[in-house]
Scaffold this motif. Sequence first.
Motif, short mmCIF file in Angstrom:
data_model
loop_
_atom_site.label_atom_id
_atom_site.label_comp_id
_atom_site.label_asym_id
_atom_site.label_seq_id
_atom_site.Cartn_x
_atom_site.Cartn_y
_atom_site.Cartn_z
N SER A 1 8.25 24.24 81.50
CA SER A 1 8.86 25.37 82.20
C SER A 1 8.02 26.62 82.01
O SER A 1 7.56 26.91 80.90
CB SER A 1 10.28 25.62 81.68
N ASN A 2 7.85 27.36 83.08
CA ASN A 2 7.07 28.60 83.04
C ASN A 2 8.00 29.78 82.80
O ASN A 2 8.90 30.05 83.59
CB ASN A 2 6.30 28.77 84.35
N ARG A 3 7.81 30.48 81.69
CA ARG A 3 8.73 31.56 81.31
C ARG A 3 8.66 32.74 82.27
O ARG A 3 9.68 33.38 82.55
CB ARG A 3 8.42 32.00 79.88
N VAL A 4 7.48 33.03 82.79
CA VAL A 4 7.36 34.14 83.76
C VAL A 4 8.20 33.85 84.99
O VAL A 4 9.00 34.69 85.44
CB VAL A 4 5.88 34.37 84.14
N ILE A 5 8.05 32.65 85.54
CA ILE A 5 8.81 32.30 86.75
C ILE A 5 10.30 32.19 86.42
O ILE A 5 11.15 32.62 87.22
CB ILE A 5 8.28 31.00 87.36
N SER A 6 10.63 31.66 85.25
CA SER A 6 12.04 31.56 84.86
C SER A 6 12.69 32.94 84.84
O SER A 6 13.83 33.11 85.30
CB SER A 6 12.16 30.91 83.49
N ASN A 7 11.99 33.92 84.33
CA ASN A 7 12.56 35.27 84.25
C ASN A 7 12.72 35.90 85.63
O ASN A 7 13.67 36.65 85.87
CB ASN A 7 11.70 36.15 83.35
N ALA B 1 15.19 26.44 81.68
CA ALA B 1 14.00 26.98 81.03
C ALA B 1 13.48 26.09 79.91
O ALA B 1 12.52 26.46 79.23
CB ALA B 1 14.30 28.37 80.48
N GLY B 2 14.09 24.95 79.68
CA GLY B 2 13.66 24.07 78.61
C GLY B 2 12.70 23.00 79.09
O GLY B 2 12.13 23.08 80.16
N SER B 3 12.54 21.98 78.27
CA SER B 3 11.67 20.87 78.60
C SER B 3 12.53 19.63 78.85
O SER B 3 13.76 19.70 78.88
CB SER B 3 10.67 20.61 77.48
N PHE C 1 0.56 29.44 82.09
CA PHE C 1 0.33 28.02 82.32
C PHE C 1 -0.97 27.57 81.65
O PHE C 1 -1.01 26.53 80.96
CB PHE C 1 0.29 27.74 83.83
N GLU C 2 -2.03 28.33 81.84
CA GLU C 2 -3.33 27.96 81.26
C GLU C 2 -3.26 27.97 79.73
O GLU C 2 -3.84 27.11 79.06
CB GLU C 2 -4.42 28.93 81.75
N GLN C 3 -2.54 28.94 79.18
CA GLN C 3 -2.41 29.00 77.74
C GLN C 3 -1.63 27.80 77.21
O GLN C 3 -2.00 27.20 76.19
CB GLN C 3 -1.70 30.29 77.34
N GLY D 1 8.46 17.24 85.99
CA GLY D 1 7.53 17.40 84.88
C GLY D 1 6.09 17.21 85.29
O GLY D 1 5.19 17.93 84.82
N ASP D 2 5.82 16.25 86.16
CA ASP D 2 4.44 16.02 86.61
C ASP D 2 3.91 17.22 87.39
O ASP D 2 2.76 17.63 87.22
CB ASP D 2 4.37 14.74 87.43
N VAL D 3 4.75 17.79 88.26
CA VAL D 3 4.34 18.98 89.01
C VAL D 3 4.06 20.12 88.04
O VAL D 3 3.08 20.86 88.19
CB VAL D 3 5.42 19.38 90.03
N SER D 4 4.91 20.26 87.01
CA SER D 4 4.77 21.37 86.07
C SER D 4 3.52 21.26 85.22
O SER D 4 3.09 22.23 84.60
CB SER D 4 6.00 21.44 85.16
N GLN D 5 2.91 20.06 85.16
CA GLN D 5 1.66 19.88 84.44
C GLN D 5 0.45 20.19 85.32
O GLN D 5 -0.69 20.18 84.84
CB GLN D 5 1.55 18.44 83.92
N ILE D 6 0.71 20.46 86.60
CA ILE D 6 -0.35 20.73 87.56
C ILE D 6 -0.39 22.20 87.95
O ILE D 6 -1.45 22.79 88.15
CB ILE D 6 -0.17 19.85 88.82
#
Length: 472
Positions: A299-305, A178-180, A452-454, A384-389
């Motif tokens: 990391s997306n917290r919603v998906i992580s949970n 869940a980190g970076s 993600f948008e936020q 990381g690149d995917v997570s920015q998309i």
Amino acid sequence: MNATDTILSYLDDQDEKLFYIAKDIWDHPQIALEETYASKLLSDELAEAGFTIEHGVGQMETAFVASWGSGKPIIGILGEYDALPGLSQDLATQITPLEEGGPGHGCGHNLFGTACFGAAMALKTAMEAEGIAGTIRFYGCPAEETLVGKTFMARDGVFDDLDAALSWHPGETNGVWAGSSLAMNSFKVNFHGVASHAGVAPEMGRSALDGAMLMDVGVNYLREHTIQESRIHSVITSGGQAPNVVPAYAQIWYFVRAPRRDQVEEIYARMLDIAKGAALMSGTTYDIDFVTGCYELLSNRVISNILLEKMKGVDDLRFSDQERAFAKELQQSFPTGSLDHAFERAKASTPDPVDSSEIEDPLWERVLPHHQDAGISPGSTEVGDVSQITPTGQLRTTCWPLGTPPHSWQTVASSGSSIGFKGMLFAAKGLALTAYDLMTKPELLAAAQAEFEQDQQGRKYVSPLPDGTVPH
């Protein structure tokens, strides 16, 4: 039978096939961009199951995208399968190369790609049973170990229409990543000089090695004036062939890392100035071979949970006494301090209490909840690149004994054993169940996308790769 039962039953029924595929890839290890065996094996299996296959994406022969279904949402599952050089190893608790100097799966990517394949197949089975609309994408991602695969795929837009992406990695505990991570540039500086006899006519020569060494001196001074969290590492890959010949060519290879992409770019620009100065001082010329770059992980917290919920709901990873004995014996070969360090790392990763006696357990079965603010890993990943998309989540499962050194022969041995295969199956279940929820519960997907948008605050992904860069 509900969807959860369908997914779990499919994966339990297919466990022998999945174990066979993972072992087959383990038996045929190939390094970054050369993974023809694993790429063909997985893409052929997916094609036979009705997936449409696009080969050669991102200018890489061993990269592919497999798609099944139609319409929205589009959920991507990221698979990897590259091995590491020099880590050939048998299923043994002592160093026993199968091929002296050959490659081996020292990061467990034989398990990685296979679990993602299994998850995609299980999700397809559930969607067919319930007549659910949507699209599954399996991404065959080569060259993770060199941080090339997903970066070049991202540059070419193959993730742009995803609604969410899922990934995982073998590890020594069960939980959510869940980190970076650190953003990174990998580049080589080639210095070109003039050869001459170093004893008879040194004045006629211009040493390319001097250029490389002067650059490294400058970079060492630069370290004092970069942010505390940055990392710069280098090796001289070519420095000449004989002391009495002034080297006409030398090369130094750098990784520069920092918590954010813009910080990497700032440090990189200063390093290019240092290269220019080193060339002027040594009377040489230089050019830059940009290998790859990647973003920090978002990391997306919603998906992580959701991932955590699904893993805790399944909770069926169990190891045998024989597997524990094998793991204990492997632990005897670990460097001093590895086990203590791993135990402290595991304790720090979770808000749950961890008893000191648990260090005696070589194979952790329980699922560890994660801190919502999990900090920054000192490593880098092109996930990381995917997570920015698109919103992205990752899990990890126990596939190795606690304390296993990364990128080691011990990792290879465990990744080819039933320990790794059981952890792989557990990962496939967590991925498939999470993908199903994202596919069928619009409110969850909307929440992940809103987060993600936020987090992005209007930033759009821009490839870190300079124009004209090719995978290598």
